[in-house]
Structures are given as structure tokens and as C-alpha cells.
Enzyme design. Structure first.
Site, PDB file in Angstrom:
ATOM      1  N   ASP A 199       0.952  -1.989  -0.126  1.00 21.86           N
ATOM      2  CA  ASP A 199      -0.343  -0.037   0.150  1.00 21.86           C
ATOM      3  C   ASP A 199       1.043   1.065   0.269  1.00 21.86           C
ATOM      4  O   ASP A 199       1.958   1.069   0.280  1.00 21.86           O
ATOM      5  CB  ASP A 199      -1.125  -0.112   1.030  1.00 21.86           C
TER       6      ASP A 199
ATOM      7  N   MET B   9       5.819  10.162  -3.937  1.00 23.92           N
ATOM      8  CA  MET B   9       5.536   8.616  -3.114  1.00 23.92           C
ATOM      9  C   MET B   9       5.802   9.008  -1.508  1.00 23.92           C
ATOM     10  O   MET B   9       7.062   9.388  -1.782  1.00 23.92           O
ATOM     11  CB  MET B   9       5.955   7.298  -3.502  1.00 23.92           C
TER      12      MET B   9
ATOM     13  N   HIS C 215      -4.716   4.466   6.727  1.00 27.32           N
ATOM     14  CA  HIS C 215      -3.893   5.182   5.888  1.00 27.32           C
ATOM     15  C   HIS C 215      -2.900   5.436   6.385  1.00 27.32           C
ATOM     16  O   HIS C 215      -1.497   5.967   5.727  1.00 27.32           O
ATOM     17  CB  HIS C 215      -4.373   6.901   5.701  1.00 27.32           C
TER      18      HIS C 215
ATOM     19  N   ASP D  46      -2.656  -0.501   6.458  1.00 27.61           N
ATOM     20  CA  ASP D  46      -3.762  -0.874   5.207  1.00 27.61           C
ATOM     21  C   ASP D  46      -3.077  -2.101   4.614  1.00 27.61           C
ATOM     22  O   ASP D  46      -3.941  -2.921   3.982  1.00 27.61           O
ATOM     23  CB  ASP D  46      -3.951   0.093   4.861  1.00 27.61           C
TER      24      ASP D  46
END
Length: 173
Positions: free
Chosen positions: A7, A20, A146, A151
Site C-alpha cells: 500500500d 510517493m 492510511h 492498510d
């Protein structure tokens, strides 16, 4: 084969133009004890405050994160250490998560240890239950926060439950 649930959180919609921010991974196995977490310094001056807010970090915080190449080198080593044979990339939304991981691996290491394919957990579930309107998220045990490790763990729990319920004969470690 080793299934690795991944994730990511990002500060925008596409790698290269945006960055990212962080990502998490877990080997899909009952213990869910083999995890990876990386926080990456931005690769671009562009960022979307709404997208970044999902990660819980400020732009100032991300500027102090680790160099992306170092994080990707550590992730590559972690994958090699924790995979039997070929690692399989699995994600809740592989259209999003895969594009970032793939871009970062190719940009910083010149290759992707996952190869050229990935598995979408949501689509896999829809096929198993033969209903394109169904969602697997009720199978998670770990709360969706999150934080990418949380996750990834929740999504791995769902895949483990699918293996158990449908006798998929997946080689889960």
C-alpha cells in the site's frame, strides 16, 4: 511464490510528476509479522495538498524523509530476503499503488523485483464472488488508517480469508 501486499500514499496522482510519500508491505502469511515501511523524500516540486493530507504528513516533514534510492534499495533487499522464488505484488488498488512502486524501482534501481505484473485484490474478490458490485473490505481485521503498513495488513487479512473460504490453494507462507 510469495505474495506481498503493498500500500502506498502519495502527494499526487502520478509518479514522477508527483511523489510517493510512504509505503508499506507485508508478506501474506498468517502471522503478518514480516513488514516493511519506507518514507521517501519528494522527487518533484509539484504536490497536491489534498492528496498529501491523506498521508498525515506535511510537505515540510516529507522534505526531511530518506532519499528515495536508499528506500528502494532497502525494499529490494527486504523482498529478496522474505520471498520464496518469485514475489507477487498484490494491492487493493494496484492501478495506483503499482504505478508508483514500479516507477520508483525502475527510476532508482533500473529494474523491478516484482517483474511486469501485479494482482488487484478488489478485482480478484469480485471474480471469486461473481459480482462486480461487491467489495472485499469487510474481510479486513486491521483498521484502515492510511498508514500503509496497517492498510497492507488489513488487505493481507482479506486475502488470507479468501484463501481459507474458497480453498484457493494459494501458497501462503
Amino acid at each position: 511464490m510469495s505474495y506481498i501486499m503493498v500500500d502506498i500514499e502519495a502527494d499526487g496522482p502520478a509518479p514522477g510528476d508527483y511523489s510517493m510519500v510512504c509505503f508499506g508491505a507485508v508478506v501474506v502469511e498468517p502471522s503478518l509479522s514480516r513488514t516493511f515501511y519506507g518514507k521517501l523524500r519528494p522527487v518533484s516540486e509539484k504536490w497536491d495538498p489534498v492528496a498529501l493530507k491523506v498521508s498525515g504528513f506535511s510537505r515540510e516533514e516529507t522534505l526531511g524523509f530518506e532519499a528515495p534510492k536508499s528506500v528502494m534499495e532497502r525494499f529490494d533487499a527486504w523482498i529478496r530476503e522474505h520471498s520464496k522464488d518469485r514475489p507477487i505484488f498484490v494491492s487493493d488498488n494496484n492501478g495506483f499503488d503499482w504505478q508508483f512502486i514500479n516507477w520508483y524501482f525502475h527510476h532508482f534501481l533500473g529494474r523491478n523485483p516484482f517483474g511486469f505484473s501485479s494482482m488487484n485484490l478488489g478485482s480478484f474478490y469480485k471474480g471469486l464472488v461473481r459480482d462486480t458490485f461487491k467489495n472485499f473490505k469487510h474481510l479486513r481485521k486491521t483498521k484502515h488508517t492510511h498508514h500503509p503498513v496497517d492498510d497492507a495488513k488489513g488487505n493481507a487479512e482479506a486475502l488470507i480469508e479468501l484463501d481459507r473460504k474458497f480453498a484457493l490453494k494459494m501458497p501462503l507462507e
